[in-house]
Structures are given as structure tokens and as C-alpha cells.
Design an enzyme around this catalytic site. Structure first.
Site, PDB file in Angstrom:
ATOM      1  N   SER A 157       5.686 -18.592  -7.934  1.00 37.74           N
ATOM      2  CA  SER A 157       5.443 -18.080  -9.199  1.00 37.74           C
ATOM      3  C   SER A 157       4.065 -17.003  -9.240  1.00 37.74           C
ATOM      4  CB  SER A 157       5.000 -19.363  -9.982  1.00 37.74           C
ATOM      5  OG  SER A 157       3.853 -19.913  -9.170  1.00 37.74           O
ATOM      6  N   ARG A 177      -4.450 -34.849 -17.983  1.00 36.02           N
ATOM      7  CA  ARG A 177      -3.078 -34.074 -17.660  1.00 36.02           C
ATOM      8  C   ARG A 177      -1.917 -35.142 -17.840  1.00 36.02           C
ATOM      9  NH1 ARG A 177      -3.159 -29.391 -14.461  1.00 36.02           N
ATOM     10  NH2 ARG A 177      -1.028 -29.865 -13.630  1.00 36.02           N
ATOM     11  N   GLU A 217       5.504 -37.615  -1.595  1.00 36.35           N
ATOM     12  CA  GLU A 217       5.084 -38.593  -2.677  1.00 36.35           C
ATOM     13  C   GLU A 217       6.150 -39.715  -2.878  1.00 36.35           C
ATOM     14  OE1 GLU A 217       3.679 -35.571  -6.005  1.00 36.35           O
ATOM     15  OE2 GLU A 217       4.536 -37.350  -6.649  1.00 36.35           O
ATOM     16  N   HIS A 267       8.864 -25.038   1.068  1.00 42.96           N
ATOM     17  CA  HIS A 267       7.403 -25.057   0.721  1.00 42.96           C
ATOM     18  C   HIS A 267       6.718 -26.660   0.321  1.00 42.96           C
ATOM     19  CE1 HIS A 267       3.293 -24.234  -1.026  1.00 42.96           C
ATOM     20  NE2 HIS A 267       3.792 -24.797  -2.058  1.00 42.96           N
ATOM     21  N   CYS A 307       3.047 -28.686  -0.848  1.00 41.83           N
ATOM     22  CA  CYS A 307       1.941 -28.315  -1.109  1.00 41.83           C
ATOM     23  C   CYS A 307       1.055 -29.703  -0.900  1.00 41.83           C
ATOM     24  CB  CYS A 307       1.524 -27.575  -2.251  1.00 41.83           C
ATOM     25  SG  CYS A 307       2.559 -28.269  -3.447  1.00 41.83           S
ATOM     26  N   HIS A 322      -6.313 -22.758  -5.899  1.00 41.33           N
ATOM     27  CA  HIS A 322      -6.722 -23.557  -7.129  1.00 41.33           C
ATOM     28  C   HIS A 322      -8.045 -23.130  -7.735  1.00 41.33           C
ATOM     29  CE1 HIS A 322      -4.027 -26.316  -4.829  1.00 41.33           C
ATOM     30  NE2 HIS A 322      -3.423 -26.678  -6.193  1.00 41.33           N
TER      31      HIS A 322
END
Ligand code: GLN
Ligand code: ZN
Length: 763
Positions: free
Chosen positions: A442, A524, A614, A650, A652, A703
Site C-alpha cells: 500500500s 481502535r 494470530e 509478507h 508483519c 509506524h
């Protein structure tokens, strides 16, 4: 009589009121008392929604995070904020969010930069908590004013309040020792504060306290396990009753210990551990209240109430007053109210239950148990009809998809040649320099992009107008990358608001809510799409955007997809078949997309698996099963291409040590990972494993707005080259750039490209 209670209610608000109130306050657009008022309103609304329960949770509300609340309640603040003088709420936010830029936050007097508390995932959910910090000097002291105020608040409205606490062992286990102090050695300092808290609550007239010890559903070190009994023994006699809650999984080898604890009640997640219900009842002493989590607090499906009653009725008969029922865990993990959905497909909607509806289900179950099914016959019949309609729906069951899944064999996920062989073929087709440069996908999502996407979604602009704007964005993005001198370009993903939702919206078998928000951390929230049926891909999803981008340049453009495991892990997934089956269906859909990209001449395709880690189960013993099917799904998606097509993936996150074997099995030609903040330490896992394929270790942290220097990047790449032969290294940022601004991205990438050129020259 069977009683009902709830372990916790979502606090973000049905329309995310808390999010907006927090963000306005942080920006200095509202006052502290306005924020407090929103909090009080939300608590009231939540109590009203829960008013028919026998015990209403209190203390589950939080302005940021319940673990951070617990740290404040126990007087355990990180060393770096201890001399803060200001509003206590601002101190709280400071620990939660840190402070980087001076006076970015108008609500505090101090302009020193302060690191935010570390954040990590709450068990196997997508909720993130602020990690408590410990060291050898850690002491605890009780600060119960806020909790007591809330207890009074709820009791003044005549509900029976049951304060919710995180138990002492789970609290310690969730934290991090900053100086190698053994966390368990802090328990003797911690327990007296818990005892004092319980006595204080007793003095307030509280009868029951809920104490969460979800670590009992995990693998425990023997010393930790052995400590439970004595710890809870020391909390007896305070005048309140303790309901010890466990959730997210079976207790297994911890069941006997949990059953024998000197508490007044034990809660078991009967959705995840149905086979342990009888064992718990058998092993618990005769006076123990048994609370069963009978409605799933982790998904959004209606429970099958009749089936639940079938197994629950005999237990209710046996236990009588000793039985409580509840959702399996806190409802924090589901959206607030299905009734507010107006655009959801009505058939799918009839199969769902959000937090409010789950409490209604609990009510129906209670009434049926206490007064007989006939007293709620209409509700039970309606539930049965919904369950039946879902089971039989042709939108849920697609014979074609089933047939395709049945044909999956081990061959499907295999590439024709080994990596070394493929790398040669690929170098012939797309020649690249040493240290090739690329990005993760992105580029900045400007307010303009977001606005046009929203306009298109709401029908305010035509598809042609939308396409024109997106294509102009892509053209701009390609031109920028060309002038930067990047080697492998991307189209920039302007058309995607979210890497999962974008694909879900184009797949059959997915539905989308309007307000199905779930708190991820602080203010969030995420809105997971609903995977309700067999998955198929009616038409290509990304080919047009990618080929358009490729038409603008002679440099290779990398196709960009989200992998099946990540799509699965970030969705609410159907519960009527194993997760791996849904994952395989997603894998076949992505595989078709990969093959269509290949057919369209795209030579390099990246398949992001940001959420692979996760999905790891709580128990180590189940990791292998998960990793096996997850990796196989990725391989099915990725590996249906010719040797000449280069597959990237990818990820992260930062811990590869314990899953490196599975990462290698994915067999991506190139893996790009987040490493810059670890000083390339994370590559150790790859070095030790002799990881054979190419790696792009992130060279700067996206970030942060900071622009990395060429020297820093070269330094990091040199460290990488000590671990991975430089011929197999790529140069790229840590992650996608969508949250950054062009003014940050361009200079950062300039430094990166120059660094790569220097490295090449020196190689
Ligand atoms: N391709 C995605 C992007 O660049 C990857 C995002 C992620 O890893 N979370 O935004
Ligand atoms: Zn990433």
C-alpha cells in the site's frame, strides 16, 4: 432456580460512542468531564441492556483497557510515569498511548517523550491489552475509588452488581518482568492487596466477585499451577464470594486444580469444553456454584437453544440452585446489537446474534430451565426455525465448492521445482539487481482516496468516475516509484479500505455488517466480515487494477493479494464446519486469482499472511495441527504457478523462532518481514534454520513518521547479511505505507533506494 450472569459487555458503544469521545478528548476538542459523561452513559446503557440478568458485571467498562485498569487498581504503574503530576485520567492515557511528539496531546503539562506501554494480544483474540510491567522493586497498593464508584452507580439502579477482576495469577502471567525478576515471587506482595480489595467490596455490600483466571485454559508451568490453591486460600474469609472464571478453552490438566480451588463458584467455557462439564461437576465440592458458559461469546451465530437445553436440562436438574449460566466469555469480542443493522442481508441476519441478542438467548434458556420449555415455546420455535434455515440454505452449502475441496490432494500445493531451480528461471524472465528494492503493497491512503471510495460505495458517483480516480491514483503511484528508482513496483492498493474486507466483498459466502464493530485496542475497532457460507470467487478480484498498473511501466509490477489464513483469522467464521475447511475454500478462491494474474502476465505475486501467527491455538499441543492446515492452505493458494512466476509473502510480526519450520514449508520465493525495530535480530531464526529462500527484512519502521537515513539502512542490511547470504536479500520497508503521508514516504524510500545502490556497489 438457575441464575444468569455475564462476564463482561462491550464498552465501545453500539455506534462506537466511546471511540469518538476518546479521540475528541485526545485531540483537545472536548473536556475531561464530557468524556467521563460519555463513559457514564455507556455504563448505564449497558446495565439497562443487562438488567434481566441475576448478576450484572461492573468494572468491565474501561476507557482503554481492562488490564491497564487492573494495573491502576493495584497501584502498579510503570516506573517512567511515577512522578507524573496531573489528572489521573491523563496519566492513564499516557501509560496507554505514550507520548512521542512534544505537546501533541493538549491534556497534559509535560512535554517529555514517554514510551507507551507495550501492547499484546489478549489470549487468542484480536483484542490487545497493555502489558503490566514488573521489576524487583514492584509494590502494589489498592486504588479502588473508581471501581467503588461504579459499584455504587450500578447498585443505585437496583441491579445486583458483580465486580469483575482479573485474578492475581493471570495478572502476573500477563505482565512482563523488566529486570528478570521472577514474576511469581511478586505474588506474596500482590495477594494482600487483592484481599484488601475483596474486603473493601464486601464492606460495600457486594456479594459476588468475578475473578478471571483464563490462564487455567493454557499450558501452565508446574510452579504456577501449584501456587493457585494457596493463593486462593489466602483470599478466603473476606466476606465476598468468589466466582472464578476460566474461558477460551478446555482446562485439561488444570481441571482438577480449578475444581478444587477454595472459591465459591467456578465458570467453565462449555462451548469450547463441552466434554469437561461433567468432570468439573464431579470433581468440584458439593457446595460449589457451577457456572457454565453456554452461549458462544466469541462468534456471532445464534445458539441452537433446543440442542443446548437437551444437554443442559439434566444438569440443571442435578445442580438446582448451584447452576449459573452465562456466555462462554466476556462479550467484549462481539458487536453490541444486531437490531441496529439495516443493510445486512435479511436471511443472514436471521442467523446471527450480537451481544444484546446473546443475552436474550441466555434469558430464554434460563426461563426454559426454570419454568419448562413450554413457557418460552414461541422463542424456542423461532430459534429452531432460524437454525434450520441456516443449515439448509443453498447459500451456505454449495455442491460445486464441496466438490472442488474434495479434490484437493498433496500435489496441489507443490511447485514443480525447488527454490534454487525456480530462482534461476525467474532471474531469466525478470532480471533484477542484487539487493532488489520493493515495498509491501500500500501507498498513502489520502483523504481524497477515502472520500472517493466512500462516494462510490454510497452510490454518489458512477463506477466510471470511481475507476478514473483510482486509475489516476495508481498512475501517480507508479510514476513516483519509477522516479524513486524502485525495482519491483506495486499499484498501491488505493481501492482497498481493508486487506480482508476488500476480498470478502468480492467472494460469495461473505456478508458485511454496518455496525459490527469490535474493540481491537483503545479507541481502535475492527469490523470483521462474516464468513457464513461456502466460499467461491465469481470473478477476478484484482487483475484489472494490477494489469492497468503494469500497462504504465516497463518495471515489473507485483500483484497483491491477501492469503487465505489471514482472511479467515480476521473474519467471523461459520461454526458449522471446521475452520480448516473454510480455509481450504478460501485457498482455492485465492489460487484462482493467482492463476488469473499469472495468465494476465503478472510475473510477481505477493500473498500477505499478516495474521498467520494470530491463529495459533492457546495450547502448544495444538499448534502443529493448526500450522499444518494453515500452511497447506497457503500452499494451495500460492503454488499453482509456473516456476517463472515469483511468489512473495509478507508477515508483519516479530516472533519466528517457534514457527520457522512452517514458514519454510510455505516455500514462498521471497518473504518480507518486519525486522527494523529488532535490529535484524529476528533473522536469527532464519539463520539457524538455514532458511533457503529469499528474504526482505524490513529496513525501516513504517509506524513512525521518522525518515530513516541511508547509513541506518546500510547498517541494518549489513547485519542482515551476517545472517542471510546477501544474494538472497531484498530491501523493503517493514510493512505497507498506507498510514503514512507522501511527504514521509518519498524521502524514506529515497534513502532506501540509495542505500541499496551503495550495497550493490560494495557487494
Ligand atoms: N499489502 C498490505 C499493505 O501493504 C499488507 C498489510 C499488512 O501486512 N498488514 O498494506
Ligand atoms: Zn505488514
Amino acid at each position: 432456580m438457575v441464575k444468569t450472569h455475564n462476564l463482561g459487555f462491550p464498552r465501545i458503544g453500539a455506534a462506537r460512542e466511546l471511540k469518538f469521545a476518546l479521540e475528541a478528548y485526545w485531540k483537545g476538542q472536548s473536556t475531561l468531564s464530557e468524556l467521563e459523561e460519555v463513559g457514564a452513559d455507556l455504563r448505564q446503557q449497558n446495565w439497562r441492556t443487562q438488567s434481566r440478568l441475576d448478576w450484572v458485571p461492573v468494572g468491565d467498562f474501561s476507557f482503554y483497557d481492562q488490564v491497564l485498569d487492573m494495573s491502576f487498581l493495584l497501584g502498579n504503574l510503570p516506573r517512567r510515569v511515577r512522578d507524573f503530576s496531573g489528572e489521573s485520567r491523563d496519566l492513564y492515557f499516557r501509560v496507554a498511548r505514550g507520548r512521542s511528539a512534544p505537546s501533541a496531546d493538549r491534556h497534559d503539562g509535560c512535554s517529555l517523550g514517554i514510551a507507551a506501554g507495550e501492547m499484546t494480544k489478549w489470549f487468542d483474540t484480536n483484542y490487545h491489552y497493555i502489558v503490566p510491567e514488573f521489576d524487583t522493586d514492584t509494590v502494589f497498593s489498592l486504588h479502588a475509588a473508581e471501581l467503588l464508584a461504579q459499584v455504587r452507580e450500578v447498585r443505585s439502579r437496583v441491579f445486583d452488581a458483580k465486580p469483575v477482576l482479573i485474578g492475581p495469577l493471570t495478572y502476573l502471567a500477563l505482565g512482563k518482568s523488566k529486570d528478570a525478576t521472577d514474576k511469581l515471587s511478586l505474588l506474596p506482595r500482590l495477594l494482600p492487596v487483592y484481599a484488601e480489595l475483596l474486603r473493601t467490596l464486601a464492606a460495600e455490600g457486594v456479594q459476588w466477585v468475578q475473578i478471571d483466571e483464563p490462564i487455567l485454559a493454557m499450558d501452565l508451568d508446574p510452579e504456577w499451577k501449584a501456587t493457585f490453591a494457596a493463593a486462593y486460600e489466602s483470599l478466603r474469609g473476606t466476606g465476598v464470594k468468589m466466582m472464578l472464571t476460566t474461558y477460551f478453552g478446555p482446562l485439561q490438566d488444570n481441571l482438577a486444580a480449578a475444581a478444587a480451588l477454595p472459591v465459591d463458584g467456578v465458570h467453565l467455557d462449555a462451548v469450547n469444553a463441552p466434554s469437561e462439564v461433567r468432570d468439573l461437576i464431579r470433581q468440584a465440592p458439593e457446595d460449589r456454584v457451577i457456572s457454565l458458559g453456554v452461549v458462544n461469546g466469541r462468534n456471532i451465530w445464534k445458539a441452537d437453544l433446543n440442542a443446548t437445553l437437551d444437554w443442559l436440562e439434566p444438569i440443571a436438574e442435578q445442580l438446582g440452585n448451584r447452576l449459573w449460566i452465562a456466555p462462554s466469555c466476556s462479550l467484549l469480542h462481539v458487536p453490541v446489537d444486531l437490531a441496529l443493522e439495516s443493510k445486512l442481508d435479511s436471511e443472514v441476519q436471521s442467523w446471527l446474534a450480537f451481544a444484546t441478542q446473546k443475552l436474550e438467548e441466555l434469558q430464554i434458556l434460563q426461563t426454559a430451565l426454570n419454568r419448562g420449555r413450554s413457557s418460552v415455546q414461541a422463542a424456542l420455535d423461532a430459534n429452531a426455525a432460524a437454525v434450520q434455515s441456516r443449515r439448509g440454505s443453498p447459500r451456505v452449502n454449495s455442491p460445486a465448492v464441496r466438490a472442488a475441496v474434495a479434490k484437493i490432494d498433496a500435489q496441489l500445493g507443490k511447485r514443480s521445482s525447488a527454490y534454487a531451480e525456480r530462482a534461476k528461471v525467474q532471474a531469466g524472465v525478470v532480471p533484477l539487481p542484487l539487493f532488489p528494492t520493493t515495498t509491501i503493497g500500500s501507498f498513502p491512503q489520502t483523504p481524497e482516496i477515502r472520500r472517493v471510495r466512500r462516494q462510490f460505495k454510497s452510490g454518489a458517483i458512477t463506477e466510471t468516475a470511481y475507476r478514473d480516480v483510482m486509475q489516476a491514483e495508481i498512475a501517480h503511484c507508479i510514476a513516483e516509484q519509477e522516479s524513486l528508482g524502485l525495482d519491483v513496483l506495486v499499484h498501491g492498493e488505493p481501492e482497498r479500505n481493508d486487506m480482508v474486507e476488500y476480498f470478502g466483498e468480492q467472494l460469495d459466502g461473505y456478508a458485511f455488517s454496518e455496525l459490527g464493530w469490535v474493540q481491537s485496542y483503545g479507541s481502535r475497532c475492527v469490523k470483521p466480515p462474516v464468513l457464513f457460507g461456502d466460499i467461491s470467487r465469481p470473478q477476478p478480484m484484482t487483475v484489472a487494477w494490477t494489469t492497468y498498473a503494469q500497462s504504465l511501466t516497463d518495471q515489473p509490477v507485483k500483484g497483491m493479494l491477501t492469503g487465505p489464513v489471514t482472511i479467515l483469522n480476521w473474519s467471523f467464521v461459520r461454526d458449522d464446519q471446521p475452520r480448516w475447511v473454510s480455509c481450504q475454500q478460501l485457498a482455492l478462491a485465492i489460487r484462482s486469482e493467482v492463476q488469473d494474474l499469472e495468465k494476465a502476465g503478472v510475473r510477481i505475486i505477493q500473498i500477505d499472511e499478516a495474521a498467520l501467527r494470530e491463529g495459533l491455538p492457546l495450547r502448544r499441543s495444538q499448534w502443529k495441527v493448526y500450522l499444518d492446515w494453515a500452511i497447506e492452505s497457503f500452499r494451495i493458494a500460492a503454488n499453482g504457478v509456473a516456476d517463472a512466476t515469483q511468489i512473495h509473502t509478507h508477515m508483519c510480526y516479530s516472533e519466528f523462532n517457534d514457527i520457522i519450520e512452517s514458514i519454510a514449508e510455505m516455500d514462498a520465493d521471497v518473504i518480507t518481514i518486519e525486522t527494523s525495530r529488532s535490529d535484524m535480530e529476528l533473522l536469527e531464526a532464519f539463520r539457524r534454520f538455514d532458511y533457503p529462500n529469499a528474504i526482505g527484512p524490513g529496513v525501516y519502521d513504517i509506524h513512525s513518521p521518522n525518515i530513516p537515513t541511508q547509513e541506518q539502512i546500510i547498517g541494518l542490511m549489513q547485519k542482515a547479511a551476517e545472517r542471510i547470504p546477501y544474494q538472497r536479500l531484498w530491501v523493503n520497508p517493514d510493512c505497507g505505507l498506507k498510514t503514512r503521508r507522501w511527504e514521509e514516504v518519498v524521502p524514506a524510500l529515497e534513502q532506501m533506494v540509495t542505500a541499496a545502490k551503495e550495497l550493490r556497489a560494495a557487494a
